[in-house]
Design an enzyme around this catalytic site. Sequence first.
Site, PDB file in Angstrom:
ATOM      1  N   TYR A  18       0.843  -1.197   0.000  1.00  0.00           N
ATOM      2  CA  TYR A  18       0.000   0.000   0.000  1.00  0.00           C
ATOM      3  C   TYR A  18       0.881   1.252   0.000  1.00  0.00           C
ATOM      4  O   TYR A  18       0.660   2.185  -0.779  1.00  0.00           O
ATOM      5  CB  TYR A  18      -0.917  -0.016   1.221  1.00  0.00           C
ATOM      6  CG  TYR A  18      -1.933   1.095   1.252  1.00  0.00           C
ATOM      7  CD1 TYR A  18      -3.190   0.935   0.681  1.00  0.00           C
ATOM      8  CD2 TYR A  18      -1.641   2.315   1.862  1.00  0.00           C
ATOM      9  CE1 TYR A  18      -4.132   1.953   0.712  1.00  0.00           C
ATOM     10  CE2 TYR A  18      -2.570   3.334   1.898  1.00  0.00           C
ATOM     11  CZ  TYR A  18      -3.812   3.149   1.319  1.00  0.00           C
ATOM     12  OH  TYR A  18      -4.737   4.170   1.348  1.00  0.00           O
ATOM     13  N   HIS A  22       1.353   4.118  -3.090  1.00  0.00           N
ATOM     14  CA  HIS A  22       1.098   5.542  -2.863  1.00  0.00           C
ATOM     15  C   HIS A  22       2.357   6.386  -3.044  1.00  0.00           C
ATOM     16  O   HIS A  22       2.253   7.559  -3.412  1.00  0.00           O
ATOM     17  CB  HIS A  22       0.452   5.763  -1.495  1.00  0.00           C
ATOM     18  CG  HIS A  22      -1.011   5.458  -1.515  1.00  0.00           C
ATOM     19  ND1 HIS A  22      -1.488   4.171  -1.465  1.00  0.00           N
ATOM     20  CD2 HIS A  22      -2.093   6.268  -1.628  1.00  0.00           C
ATOM     21  CE1 HIS A  22      -2.817   4.205  -1.539  1.00  0.00           C
ATOM     22  NE2 HIS A  22      -3.203   5.462  -1.634  1.00  0.00           N
ATOM     23  N   TYR A  41      -4.475  15.868   2.102  1.00  0.00           N
ATOM     24  CA  TYR A  41      -5.008  14.513   2.251  1.00  0.00           C
ATOM     25  C   TYR A  41      -3.965  13.633   2.938  1.00  0.00           C
ATOM     26  O   TYR A  41      -2.857  13.480   2.450  1.00  0.00           O
ATOM     27  CB  TYR A  41      -5.335  13.990   0.855  1.00  0.00           C
ATOM     28  CG  TYR A  41      -6.114  12.698   0.749  1.00  0.00           C
ATOM     29  CD1 TYR A  41      -6.499  11.954   1.843  1.00  0.00           C
ATOM     30  CD2 TYR A  41      -6.473  12.226  -0.506  1.00  0.00           C
ATOM     31  CE1 TYR A  41      -7.221  10.782   1.697  1.00  0.00           C
ATOM     32  CE2 TYR A  41      -7.197  11.055  -0.667  1.00  0.00           C
ATOM     33  CZ  TYR A  41      -7.559  10.336   0.436  1.00  0.00           C
ATOM     34  OH  TYR A  41      -8.270   9.169   0.287  1.00  0.00           O
TER      35      TYR A  41
END
Length: 104
Positions: A18, A22, A41
């Site tokens: 993950y 990203h 974010y």
Amino acid sequence: METIAFRMVLNPGQSEEYRRRHREIWPELVETLREAGIRDYWIFLDDATNHLFAVLKRERDHRMDQLVTDDVMRKWWGFMSDIMATGSDGAPAQKPLVPMFYLP
């Protein structure tokens, strides 16, 4: 600007993958998110539960509700679907979080 938060669920053993995905986020996805009015974010991991906690700011006239039909967003969701829980629409399964405290 409005701040919202939500929870997602990462599949066990997928935290490094993950993180890698990203780190290599697609420039066109960044542009899509910004055009939807998303700013600042953050995504945090609770590695004891595999819960991901997302916090973001969005402009008052945001278009987050239109992301579900965006081709780039849908492609990203498909790319991520093997490492996290998803809903019937292919989007990551999300649970909105309720603000409990704010210190300005």
